[in-house]
Design a protein around this motif. Sequence first.
Motif, mmCIF file in Angstrom:
data_model
loop_
_atom_site.group_PDB
_atom_site.id
_atom_site.type_symbol
_atom_site.label_atom_id
_atom_site.label_comp_id
_atom_site.label_asym_id
_atom_site.label_seq_id
_atom_site.Cartn_x
_atom_site.Cartn_y
_atom_site.Cartn_z
ATOM 1 N N ARG A 298 -1.987 -14.141 33.553
ATOM 2 C CA ARG A 298 -0.547 -14.559 33.401
ATOM 3 C C ARG A 298 -0.075 -14.072 32.224
ATOM 4 O O ARG A 298 1.067 -13.443 31.909
ATOM 5 N N ARG A 299 -0.795 -14.516 30.976
ATOM 6 C CA ARG A 299 -0.222 -14.105 29.583
ATOM 7 C C ARG A 299 -1.499 -13.382 28.879
ATOM 8 O O ARG A 299 -1.223 -13.754 27.428
ATOM 9 N N HIS A 300 -2.572 -13.348 29.371
ATOM 10 C CA HIS A 300 -3.771 -12.604 28.460
ATOM 11 C C HIS A 300 -4.198 -11.496 29.334
ATOM 12 O O HIS A 300 -4.014 -11.263 30.600
ATOM 13 N N THR A 301 -5.019 -10.456 28.662
ATOM 14 C CA THR A 301 -5.912 -9.549 29.339
ATOM 15 C C THR A 301 -7.254 -9.444 28.844
ATOM 16 O O THR A 301 -7.484 -9.825 27.688
ATOM 17 N N VAL A 302 -8.126 -9.181 29.755
ATOM 18 C CA VAL A 302 -9.425 -9.166 29.636
ATOM 19 C C VAL A 302 -10.190 -7.766 29.972
ATOM 20 O O VAL A 302 -9.576 -7.153 31.007
ATOM 21 N N GLY A 303 -11.292 -7.392 29.078
ATOM 22 C CA GLY A 303 -11.748 -6.271 29.438
ATOM 23 C C GLY A 303 -13.129 -6.139 29.144
ATOM 24 O O GLY A 303 -13.757 -6.971 28.507
ATOM 25 N N LEU A 304 -13.821 -5.644 30.333
ATOM 26 C CA LEU A 304 -15.441 -5.623 30.420
ATOM 27 C C LEU A 304 -15.677 -4.133 29.674
ATOM 28 O O LEU A 304 -15.569 -3.080 30.082
ATOM 29 N N LYS A 305 -16.746 -4.499 28.446
ATOM 30 C CA LYS A 305 -17.177 -3.248 27.943
ATOM 31 C C LYS A 305 -18.614 -2.819 28.622
ATOM 32 O O LYS A 305 -19.082 -3.342 29.392
ATOM 33 N N LYS A 306 -18.913 -1.428 28.379
ATOM 34 C CA LYS A 306 -20.111 -0.936 29.056
ATOM 35 C C LYS A 306 -21.330 -1.640 28.831
ATOM 36 O O LYS A 306 -22.150 -1.607 29.425
ATOM 37 N N ASP A 307 -21.486 -2.332 27.546
ATOM 38 C CA ASP A 307 -22.597 -2.914 27.267
ATOM 39 C C ASP A 307 -22.629 -4.429 28.022
ATOM 40 O O ASP A 307 -23.655 -5.251 27.681
ATOM 41 N N GLY A 308 -21.687 -4.644 28.904
ATOM 42 C CA GLY A 308 -21.778 -5.951 29.581
ATOM 43 C C GLY A 308 -21.157 -7.156 28.676
ATOM 44 O O GLY A 308 -21.121 -8.414 29.120
ATOM 45 N N THR A 309 -20.393 -6.878 27.579
ATOM 46 C CA THR A 309 -19.846 -7.905 26.922
ATOM 47 C C THR A 309 -18.504 -7.689 27.085
ATOM 48 O O THR A 309 -17.853 -6.981 27.863
ATOM 49 N N VAL A 310 -17.405 -8.816 26.584
ATOM 50 C CA VAL A 310 -16.145 -9.052 27.144
ATOM 51 C C VAL A 310 -15.313 -9.239 25.905
ATOM 52 O O VAL A 310 -15.624 -9.723 25.087
ATOM 53 N N VAL A 311 -13.936 -8.532 26.212
ATOM 54 C CA VAL A 311 -13.076 -8.677 25.014
ATOM 55 C C VAL A 311 -11.746 -9.217 25.803
ATOM 56 O O VAL A 311 -11.764 -8.924 27.059
ATOM 57 N N ALA A 312 -10.844 -9.921 25.022
ATOM 58 C CA ALA A 312 -9.729 -10.418 25.467
ATOM 59 C C ALA A 312 -8.601 -10.621 24.476
ATOM 60 O O ALA A 312 -8.879 -10.949 23.290
ATOM 61 N N VAL A 313 -7.283 -10.346 24.926
ATOM 62 C CA VAL A 313 -6.325 -10.614 23.954
ATOM 63 C C VAL A 313 -5.075 -11.308 24.751
ATOM 64 O O VAL A 313 -5.003 -11.426 25.828
ATOM 65 N N GLY A 314 -4.033 -12.093 23.973
ATOM 66 C CA GLY A 314 -3.023 -12.739 24.632
ATOM 67 C C GLY A 314 -3.135 -14.268 24.347
ATOM 68 O O GLY A 314 -3.750 -14.633 23.455
ATOM 69 N N ASN A 315 -2.443 -14.906 25.079
ATOM 70 C CA ASN A 315 -2.310 -16.320 25.077
ATOM 71 C C ASN A 315 -3.741 -16.842 25.066
ATOM 72 O O ASN A 315 -4.474 -16.687 26.159
ATOM 73 N N ASN A 316 -3.995 -17.868 24.274
ATOM 74 C CA ASN A 316 -5.381 -18.607 24.146
ATOM 75 C C ASN A 316 -5.144 -19.976 24.052
ATOM 76 O O ASN A 316 -6.262 -20.737 23.526
ATOM 77 N N ASP A 317 -4.074 -20.647 24.531
ATOM 78 C CA ASP A 317 -3.852 -22.084 24.388
ATOM 79 C C ASP A 317 -5.116 -22.758 24.943
ATOM 80 O O ASP A 317 -5.035 -24.237 24.575
ATOM 81 N N ASN A 318 -5.571 -22.347 26.139
ATOM 82 C CA ASN A 318 -6.319 -23.056 26.811
ATOM 83 C C ASN A 318 -7.982 -22.424 26.597
ATOM 84 O O ASN A 318 -8.948 -22.736 27.245
ATOM 85 N N GLY A 319 -8.123 -21.480 25.566
ATOM 86 C CA GLY A 319 -9.409 -20.927 25.306
ATOM 87 C C GLY A 319 -9.665 -19.950 26.238
ATOM 88 O O GLY A 319 -10.930 -19.593 26.236
ATOM 89 N N GLN A 320 -8.885 -19.115 27.054
ATOM 90 C CA GLN A 320 -9.286 -18.536 27.944
ATOM 91 C C GLN A 320 -9.591 -17.030 27.622
ATOM 92 O O GLN A 320 -10.083 -16.299 28.167
ATOM 93 N N CYS A 321 -9.271 -16.791 26.167
ATOM 94 C CA CYS A 321 -9.711 -15.680 25.659
ATOM 95 C C CYS A 321 -11.067 -15.780 24.769
ATOM 96 O O CYS A 321 -11.424 -14.869 24.157
ATOM 97 N N ASP A 322 -11.628 -17.065 24.686
ATOM 98 C CA ASP A 322 -12.854 -16.971 23.921
ATOM 99 C C ASP A 322 -14.152 -16.573 25.029
ATOM 100 O O ASP A 322 -14.857 -17.472 25.312
ATOM 101 N N VAL A 323 -14.203 -15.537 25.085
ATOM 102 C CA VAL A 323 -15.154 -14.800 25.822
ATOM 103 C C VAL A 323 -16.310 -13.948 25.132
ATOM 104 O O VAL A 323 -17.020 -13.025 25.611
#
Length: 380
Positions: free
Chosen positions: A296-321
Amino acid sequence: MFYCPRCRGIIKSEDKFCPSCGEKINPEVFQEKSTDKEDREKTENEPLKENLITNTSKQKFTVENLKVPLLKNKKFIFSLLALVLIVISAIVFLRSNSLSTLAEGNQEMLSKNSTSEKDVNLKKDNQEKTIEEAAEDAQKISAGFLHTVQLQEDGTVAAFGTNEVNQGDVSSWTDIISVSAGFFHTVGLRADGTVVATGKNLSNECDVSSWTDIVAVSAGVSTIGLRADRTVVATGDNYYGQCDVSSWSDIIAISAGKAHTVGLKEDGTVVAVGNNDYGQCDVSSWSDIIAISAGRRHTVGLKKDGTVVAVGNNDNGQCDVSTWKEIVSISAEEFNTVGLKKDGTVVAIGNNDNGQCDVSSWSNIAAISSGGHHTVGLKD
């Protein structure tokens, strides 16, 4: 030709004495006897018996001409026939036993290669999912705001949940290869590259009937389509410019959020347009990305090495990946993020008011999708 009776030297008919030993020659020596003639004929015929093959061009190849006494012997003929029958019987016996042994070997091989249902399940439990497999399976299930759609094996689609604006009217769809559930509508990609849609059409988000050569679709508030030439089309609400994707190229994956759109480029970088109030479009620095998902207000990306990145709203910790590892698929929606691990288990983070993050006990999962207030997983 005549021979001296004493020294066996050669003499002529006119000789009275042997030129070799001087013995007086008896005139009777020069008289041929029938027995001597027969002996000479036998002697002359010996080469015929020893050279049967080479003489066939000069003499007809018959038993009579060859004069082989053995072939005239009835006992020999019967013995030969008996030997032939024994050889034929032995060949039949050996062939029969060989076929029997081969059949038994094939049966044993089939028994070794066959596996029970329990064995198959054990293999599935121990098999790690690849990113390619996860991406393929992700097209089979999608969670919207208050509904879920699932692609069936026969190309039809099933829908569950609310149907207030006909977002679940998919029973007539056929030849579907991918589905995507938006906030209040559903989109399906046909095998021929055309697209169907149903549900709320307030901003023309369902106006996709003219689309062709589409290879992927994504529904948010708007609808986004990826063409075979790696360009992108979009329809629906464009208040924040989330449909301004006509200039994109070299795109291999797309994801539509509520008010922003994200595209994955062939080189592993990411582009985004639309609402950026929370920095959800700040993805220009990303690299080595192989999958994307817009919430809704954040974006997540999966990297080639199997790790994850995220940006955007994190009020509920949805970007803590940042601690996630061995991830093969991701899904972002509303206020939470879900990840599928290569061992078939699932991780989730963010808002859990409705238990949408209670996925720690899940196993053997093939695909995941995060909805407005729920999370779904497709089992292997």
